[in-house]
Design a protein around this motif. Structure first.
Motif, mmCIF file in Angstrom:
data_model
loop_
_atom_site.group_PDB
_atom_site.id
_atom_site.type_symbol
_atom_site.label_atom_id
_atom_site.label_comp_id
_atom_site.label_asym_id
_atom_site.label_seq_id
_atom_site.Cartn_x
_atom_site.Cartn_y
_atom_site.Cartn_z
ATOM 1 N N LYS A 105 9.533 60.190 93.123
ATOM 2 C CA LYS A 105 8.593 61.038 93.872
ATOM 3 C C LYS A 105 7.160 60.600 93.574
ATOM 4 O O LYS A 105 6.834 60.244 92.430
ATOM 5 N N PRO A 106 6.271 60.656 94.564
ATOM 6 C CA PRO A 106 4.849 60.439 94.286
ATOM 7 C C PRO A 106 4.378 61.525 93.316
ATOM 8 O O PRO A 106 4.776 62.696 93.449
ATOM 9 N N ALA A 107 3.561 61.136 92.357
ATOM 10 C CA ALA A 107 3.149 62.091 91.329
ATOM 11 C C ALA A 107 1.691 61.901 90.946
ATOM 12 O O ALA A 107 1.157 60.789 90.980
ATOM 13 N N VAL A 108 1.078 63.002 90.571
ATOM 14 C CA VAL A 108 -0.228 63.016 89.931
ATOM 15 C C VAL A 108 -0.018 63.620 88.557
ATOM 16 O O VAL A 108 0.619 64.674 88.424
ATOM 17 N N TYR A 109 -0.544 62.940 87.549
ATOM 18 C CA TYR A 109 -0.462 63.419 86.169
ATOM 19 C C TYR A 109 -1.846 63.912 85.751
ATOM 20 O O TYR A 109 -2.853 63.201 85.928
ATOM 21 N N LEU A 110 -1.871 65.097 85.183
ATOM 22 C CA LEU A 110 -3.085 65.708 84.679
ATOM 23 C C LEU A 110 -2.876 66.115 83.232
ATOM 24 O O LEU A 110 -1.737 66.176 82.752
ATOM 25 N N SER A 111 -3.959 66.447 82.567
ATOM 26 C CA SER A 111 -3.882 67.068 81.249
ATOM 27 C C SER A 111 -5.190 67.791 80.998
ATOM 28 O O SER A 111 -6.229 67.440 81.570
ATOM 29 N N THR A 112 -5.112 68.794 80.156
ATOM 30 C CA THR A 112 -6.318 69.485 79.720
ATOM 31 C C THR A 112 -6.049 70.102 78.352
ATOM 32 O O THR A 112 -4.900 70.247 77.933
ATOM 33 N N SER A 113 -7.140 70.455 77.691
ATOM 34 C CA SER A 113 -7.056 71.141 76.402
ATOM 35 C C SER A 113 -8.349 71.929 76.211
ATOM 36 O O SER A 113 -9.326 71.694 76.925
ATOM 37 N N ALA A 119 -6.466 66.475 76.048
ATOM 38 C CA ALA A 119 -5.055 66.078 75.919
ATOM 39 C C ALA A 119 -4.839 64.637 76.391
ATOM 40 O O ALA A 119 -3.799 64.289 76.932
ATOM 41 N N GLY A 120 -5.833 63.815 76.164
ATOM 42 C CA GLY A 120 -5.794 62.421 76.601
ATOM 43 C C GLY A 120 -4.690 61.597 75.961
ATOM 44 O O GLY A 120 -4.166 60.674 76.588
ATOM 45 N N ASN A 121 -4.326 61.918 74.727
ATOM 46 C CA ASN A 121 -3.260 61.151 74.058
ATOM 47 C C ASN A 121 -1.932 61.308 74.771
ATOM 48 O O ASN A 121 -1.234 60.332 75.035
ATOM 49 N N VAL A 122 -1.558 62.543 75.076
ATOM 50 C CA VAL A 122 -0.271 62.776 75.734
ATOM 51 C C VAL A 122 -0.309 62.255 77.164
ATOM 52 O O VAL A 122 0.687 61.731 77.659
ATOM 53 N N LEU A 123 -1.456 62.371 77.816
ATOM 54 C CA LEU A 123 -1.566 61.841 79.175
ATOM 55 C C LEU A 123 -1.346 60.326 79.165
ATOM 56 O O LEU A 123 -0.627 59.801 80.015
ATOM 57 N N ALA A 124 -1.910 59.641 78.201
ATOM 58 C CA ALA A 124 -1.724 58.189 78.099
ATOM 59 C C ALA A 124 -0.249 57.847 77.885
ATOM 60 O O ALA A 124 0.262 56.886 78.479
ATOM 61 N N MET A 125 0.444 58.619 77.060
ATOM 62 C CA MET A 125 1.877 58.380 76.853
ATOM 63 C C MET A 125 2.654 58.596 78.140
ATOM 64 O O MET A 125 3.544 57.814 78.482
ATOM 65 N N ALA A 126 2.337 59.672 78.855
ATOM 66 C CA ALA A 126 3.039 59.974 80.107
ATOM 67 C C ALA A 126 2.794 58.882 81.147
ATOM 68 O O ALA A 126 3.729 58.454 81.833
ATOM 69 N N ILE A 127 1.562 58.423 81.241
ATOM 70 C CA ILE A 127 1.231 57.351 82.182
ATOM 71 C C ILE A 127 2.008 56.084 81.830
ATOM 72 O O ILE A 127 2.571 55.429 82.702
ATOM 73 N N GLY A 128 2.051 55.768 80.541
ATOM 74 C CA GLY A 128 2.731 54.561 80.088
ATOM 75 C C GLY A 128 4.218 54.534 80.373
ATOM 76 O O GLY A 128 4.811 53.465 80.535
ATOM 77 N N SER A 129 4.829 55.698 80.456
ATOM 78 C CA SER A 129 6.281 55.752 80.664
ATOM 79 C C SER A 129 6.673 56.186 82.075
ATOM 80 O O SER A 129 7.857 56.238 82.393
ATOM 81 N N SER A 140 -4.282 59.911 87.971
ATOM 82 C CA SER A 140 -4.242 60.809 86.810
ATOM 83 C C SER A 140 -5.663 61.217 86.437
ATOM 84 O O SER A 140 -6.633 60.548 86.821
ATOM 85 N N LEU A 141 -5.755 62.305 85.701
ATOM 86 C CA LEU A 141 -7.063 62.800 85.265
ATOM 87 C C LEU A 141 -6.889 63.727 84.073
ATOM 88 O O LEU A 141 -6.005 64.585 84.068
ATOM 89 N N SER A 142 -7.750 63.542 83.095
ATOM 90 C CA SER A 142 -7.833 64.438 81.946
ATOM 91 C C SER A 142 -9.074 65.303 82.103
ATOM 92 O O SER A 142 -10.155 64.792 82.404
ATOM 93 N N ILE A 143 -8.906 66.598 81.912
ATOM 94 C CA ILE A 143 -10.020 67.549 82.001
ATOM 95 C C ILE A 143 -10.342 68.032 80.586
ATOM 96 O O ILE A 143 -9.530 68.742 79.976
ATOM 97 N N PRO A 144 -11.486 67.670 80.050
ATOM 98 C CA PRO A 144 -11.842 68.117 78.703
ATOM 99 C C PRO A 144 -12.324 69.571 78.693
ATOM 100 O O PRO A 144 -12.717 70.113 79.731
ATOM 101 N N SER A 145 -12.287 70.178 77.536
ATOM 102 C CA SER A 145 -12.909 71.488 77.301
ATOM 103 C C SER A 145 -12.661 72.465 78.450
ATOM 104 O O SER A 145 -13.594 72.953 79.095
ATOM 105 N N PHE A 146 -11.397 72.766 78.684
ATOM 106 C CA PHE A 146 -10.997 73.549 79.849
ATOM 107 C C PHE A 146 -11.798 74.832 80.017
ATOM 108 O O PHE A 146 -12.286 75.128 81.112
ATOM 109 N N TYR A 147 -11.922 75.609 78.965
ATOM 110 C CA TYR A 147 -12.582 76.911 79.091
ATOM 111 C C TYR A 147 -14.074 76.783 79.386
ATOM 112 O O TYR A 147 -14.666 77.697 79.971
ATOM 113 N N GLU A 148 -14.676 75.682 79.028
ATOM 114 C CA GLU A 148 -16.086 75.443 79.343
ATOM 115 C C GLU A 148 -16.254 74.960 80.787
ATOM 116 O O GLU A 148 -17.326 75.119 81.368
ATOM 117 N N ASN A 149 -15.206 74.360 81.343
ATOM 118 C CA ASN A 149 -15.309 73.746 82.664
ATOM 119 C C ASN A 149 -14.608 74.499 83.788
ATOM 120 O O ASN A 149 -14.815 74.179 84.963
#
Length: 174
Positions: A105-113, A119-129, A140-149
């Motif tokens: 399936k076409p997919a978009v991978y995201l992460s935030t913390s 959550a860039g580390n886990v996103l990188a692992m997910a992208i790699g596999s 894919s996209l990582s969103i930093p500082s979720f509650y601030e953004n």
């Protein structure tokens, strides 16, 4: 178009589930189904348990939801630099039934913390596999500082630049 979205967490207050849902609803004209991983209960994976019970029902149900999707949006939560235990366990059970869990399936991978790492580390692992497990990763996209953004009260991004970045990532599904 049916978008299946989920946060790879079982937290009732998962910011990754919020992000996945928000992102999925950006797809114009799409039907959106947001999964709650708590609905796919499986025992702790081991080969012994697998021999005893066979295929876990929760994993079969999870795979059936993915099979219905035209596209996937997954937002990965990070625990100690890796996948959450609940997600990894469900994924392990699912991969024993269907190695290509994401069924091409076409997919978009995201992460935030809550913190600046997004959550860039886990996103990188997910992208790699992704390709090993049948995800046609579009972006894919990582969103930093979720509650601030992200404003939980309004359900909108506070930062126009991040909102635009996410919109562009989601457009890769079209």
């Amino acid at each position: 178009m049916l978008i299946v979205a989920f946060g790879a967490s079982t937290s009732s207050t998962s910011i990754n589930k919020i992000l996945a849902s928000y992102a999925a609803h950006l797809v114009q004209g799409a039907e959106v189904k947001v999964l709650d991983l708590n609905a796919y209960s499986v025992p702790i994976f081991s080969e012994d348990t697998e021999k005893e019970i066979g295929q876990a029902e929760g994993a079969k149900a999870f795979l059936a939801e993915i099979a219905q999707a035209d596209a996937l949006i997954i937002s990965f939560a990070e625990h100690n630099g890796s996948y959450t235990a609940a997600y990894k366990n469900l994924f392990d059970w699912s991969s024993r039934i269907e190695r290509e869990v994401y069924q091409n399936k076409p997919a978009v991978y995201l992460s935030t913390s809550p913190g600046p790492g997004g959550a860039g580390n886990v996103l990188a692992m997910a992208i790699g596999s992704a390709t090993f497990f049948g995800a046609q990763l579009k972006s894919s996209l990582s969103i930093p500082s979720f509650y601030e953004n992200f404003d939980l009260a309004t359900g909108l991004f506070k930062e126009a630049e991040l909102a635009e970045q996410l919109k562009q990532v989601i457009e890769s599904l079209s």
